[in-house]
Design a protein around this motif. Structure first.
Motif, mmCIF file in Angstrom:
data_model
loop_
_atom_site.group_PDB
_atom_site.id
_atom_site.type_symbol
_atom_site.label_atom_id
_atom_site.label_comp_id
_atom_site.label_asym_id
_atom_site.label_seq_id
_atom_site.Cartn_x
_atom_site.Cartn_y
_atom_site.Cartn_z
ATOM 1 N N ALA A 1 -4.783 12.309 -38.232
ATOM 2 C CA ALA A 1 -5.366 11.287 -37.366
ATOM 3 C C ALA A 1 -6.852 11.102 -37.655
ATOM 4 N N VAL A 2 -7.574 12.219 -37.780
ATOM 5 C CA VAL A 2 -9.012 12.150 -38.092
ATOM 6 C C VAL A 2 -9.215 11.542 -39.476
ATOM 7 N N PHE A 3 -8.353 11.904 -40.414
ATOM 8 C CA PHE A 3 -8.446 11.342 -41.764
ATOM 9 C C PHE A 3 -8.311 9.820 -41.722
ATOM 10 N N LEU A 4 -7.320 9.314 -40.996
ATOM 11 C CA LEU A 4 -7.107 7.875 -40.920
ATOM 12 C C LEU A 4 -8.272 7.170 -40.241
ATOM 13 N N VAL A 5 -8.781 7.757 -39.169
ATOM 14 C CA VAL A 5 -9.893 7.134 -38.443
ATOM 15 C C VAL A 5 -11.123 7.031 -39.333
ATOM 16 N N LEU A 6 -11.491 8.128 -40.003
ATOM 17 C CA LEU A 6 -12.688 8.113 -40.844
ATOM 18 C C LEU A 6 -12.501 7.208 -42.061
ATOM 19 N N SER A 7 -11.295 7.169 -42.622
ATOM 20 C CA SER A 7 -11.037 6.227 -43.717
ATOM 21 C C SER A 7 -11.184 4.792 -43.235
ATOM 22 N N GLY A 8 -10.680 4.520 -42.030
ATOM 23 C CA GLY A 8 -10.845 3.187 -41.463
ATOM 24 C C GLY A 8 -12.299 2.823 -41.251
ATOM 25 N N VAL A 9 -13.106 3.806 -40.808
ATOM 26 C CA VAL A 9 -14.545 3.561 -40.641
ATOM 27 C C VAL A 9 -15.178 3.222 -41.982
ATOM 28 N N ILE B 1 -18.639 -4.714 -43.445
ATOM 29 C CA ILE B 1 -19.843 -5.112 -42.713
ATOM 30 C C ILE B 1 -21.094 -4.958 -43.572
ATOM 31 N N CYS B 2 -21.300 -3.761 -44.115
ATOM 32 C CA CYS B 2 -22.517 -3.492 -44.907
ATOM 33 C C CYS B 2 -22.138 -2.616 -46.101
ATOM 34 N N PRO B 3 -21.555 -3.189 -47.116
ATOM 35 C CA PRO B 3 -21.071 -2.394 -48.252
ATOM 36 C C PRO B 3 -22.163 -1.647 -49.004
ATOM 37 N N TYR C 1 -25.138 4.975 -50.468
ATOM 38 C CA TYR C 1 -26.096 6.014 -50.158
ATOM 39 C C TYR C 1 -25.581 7.053 -49.163
ATOM 40 N N ILE C 2 -24.539 6.744 -48.408
ATOM 41 C CA ILE C 2 -24.016 7.714 -47.446
ATOM 42 C C ILE C 2 -22.607 8.171 -47.814
ATOM 43 N N ALA C 3 -21.922 7.462 -48.705
ATOM 44 C CA ALA C 3 -20.565 7.841 -49.076
ATOM 45 C C ALA C 3 -20.361 7.830 -50.589
ATOM 46 N N LEU C 4 -21.449 7.735 -51.359
ATOM 47 C CA LEU C 4 -21.409 7.806 -52.819
ATOM 48 C C LEU C 4 -20.430 6.826 -53.445
ATOM 49 N N LYS C 5 -20.368 5.625 -52.873
ATOM 50 C CA LYS C 5 -19.489 4.604 -53.448
ATOM 51 C C LYS C 5 -20.094 4.126 -54.765
#
Length: 371
Positions: free
Chosen positions: A344-352, A359-361, A366-370
């Motif tokens: 559940a936590v995995f899905l929520v954070l992936s959704g975030v 919204i702001c790719p 800088y915060i998720a190393l995309k």
């Protein structure tokens, strides 16, 4: 009147006791529902074995690798649950080892394909990891309190101590390994192999239990040598393409699935510290399970692979969500409730992650190393 008061008090106590047992499952259910809602921000489903990007001139992602990332991340999340750790959680320790290996492998592949000479120090990528590291350190301090002394700030930042949030030591070590990756890439392969063995074997023995993170005065609170060994091992594998590695796993997955439980059982009952053999077998086990998922569960594996880009944000934030759930009343020793909470936590954070991507790719770099 006195009896009525006593009866009402007992009823309230019973209701409070029942609510205490009912509320945590409700929060876990809410996490599932919100995670499913946030999944609507996922990109369109890609082909089963190759993720999107090829049509845009971008190198496509390999679903096999992304499923390995998801599986390794789930193992790490299981290991960090506030339950009484049984021997089964020992199987999850190969997750971080895999991420160090993957980082070394893909960096070395990029260096080999680069048209310009490889610099000795990779300041650019190390600076990006530093940005993410500092961001999540400050998020943790905002939640748990800012230190009042310079030594407290140094400890929270992971200088000579485990960084605040505990799990962020991985970022600190990865930042250093990425910084010196150009040097590691330039040295001869036999020397890199010797470095890999020297970092893995001495620090995967019974005596190395004294060099783990709970000892605040040990040098491994700065950089753990075993992480460097995994990173170097990934670089040693870089001459092989993903297809070649997948073919190797495809030929050996039956033996891996048979041998790994035996190695695991021996480690649990005869050792107090996992060995390098156990960690390498664990990575092969993750690779084998991911290969079987892509072969026999294509729709499910396609969905899991689409979650691959969100792994870093899930890693950095999942323990913060765990603490929030504990404050809401989720019991710390309940295996089945935390077994539901992990996905559940995995899905929520992936959704975030994918919501932020809409919204702001630019922030995700800088915060998720995309990439």
């Amino acid at each position: 009147m006195g009896s009525c008061t006593t009866s009402g008090g007992s009823v309230s106590l019973v209701m409070e006791h029942r609510c205490g047992k009912i509320i945590p499952p409700i929060w876990v259910l809410c996490c599932f529902i919100n995670g499913i809602k946030l999944m609507s921000y996922l990109p369109p489903p890609p082909p089963p074995l190759c993720l999107s990007g090829a049509d845009n001139g971008i190198k496509p992602r390999d679903a096999w690798v992304d499923i390995m990332r998801v599986l390794a991340m789930l193992f790490i999340m299981i290991q960090h649950t506030p339950t009484h750790h049984s021997p089964v959680t020992g199987m999850t320790r190969a997750g971080v080892f895999f991420f160090f290996m993957a980082a070394g492998y893909f960096l070395a592949r990029n260096y080999a394909a680069a048209s310009s000479p490889v610099s000795w120090l990779n300041w650019k990528k190390a600076a990006l990891i530093l940005c993410a590291y500092v961001f999540w350190i400050f998020v943790s301090m905002a939640l748990f309190g800012f230190p009042s002394t310079l030594l407290g700030w140094m400890a929270n930042m992971g200088i000579g101590h485990v960084p605040l949030g505990v799990i962020l030591w991985f970022l600190r070590d990865l930042m250093v390994f990425v910084l010196i990756s150009g040097i590691l890439f330039r040295i001869p392969r036999p020397c890199l192999a010797v470095l890999c063995l020297a970092a893995l074997i001495p620090f995967s023995t019974e005596s190395s239990i004294r060099l783990t993170f709970q000892y605040g005065d040990m040098a491994c609170n700065i950089i753990h040598p075993r992480g460097l060994g995994a990173f170097a091992l990934g670089m040693l594998l870089s001459p092989y393409s993903l297809k070649e590695l997948k073919d190797m796993v495809e030929k050996a997955w039956v033996y891996v699935l048979i041998v790994f439980p035996a190695v695991f059982a021996w480690e649990v009952y005869h050792r107090g510290h996992e060995s390098a053999l156990f960690l390498c077998m664990g990575v092969l086990w993750i690779a084998s399970c991911s290969l079987l998922a892509t072969r026999y569960f294509r729709k499910f594996s396609s969905f899991c692979a689409r979650l691959g880009p969100s792994i870093f944000l899930v890693y950095a934030a999942h323990t913060l969500v765990y603490r929030f759930l504990i404050r809401l009343g989720l019991p710390e020793g309940s295996y089945w409730m935390w077994g539901l909470a992990v996905p559940a936590v995995f899905l929520v954070l992936s959704g975030v992650y994918f919501l932020l991507g809409r919204i702001c790719p630019g922030v995700l770099r800088y915060i998720a190393l995309k990439s």
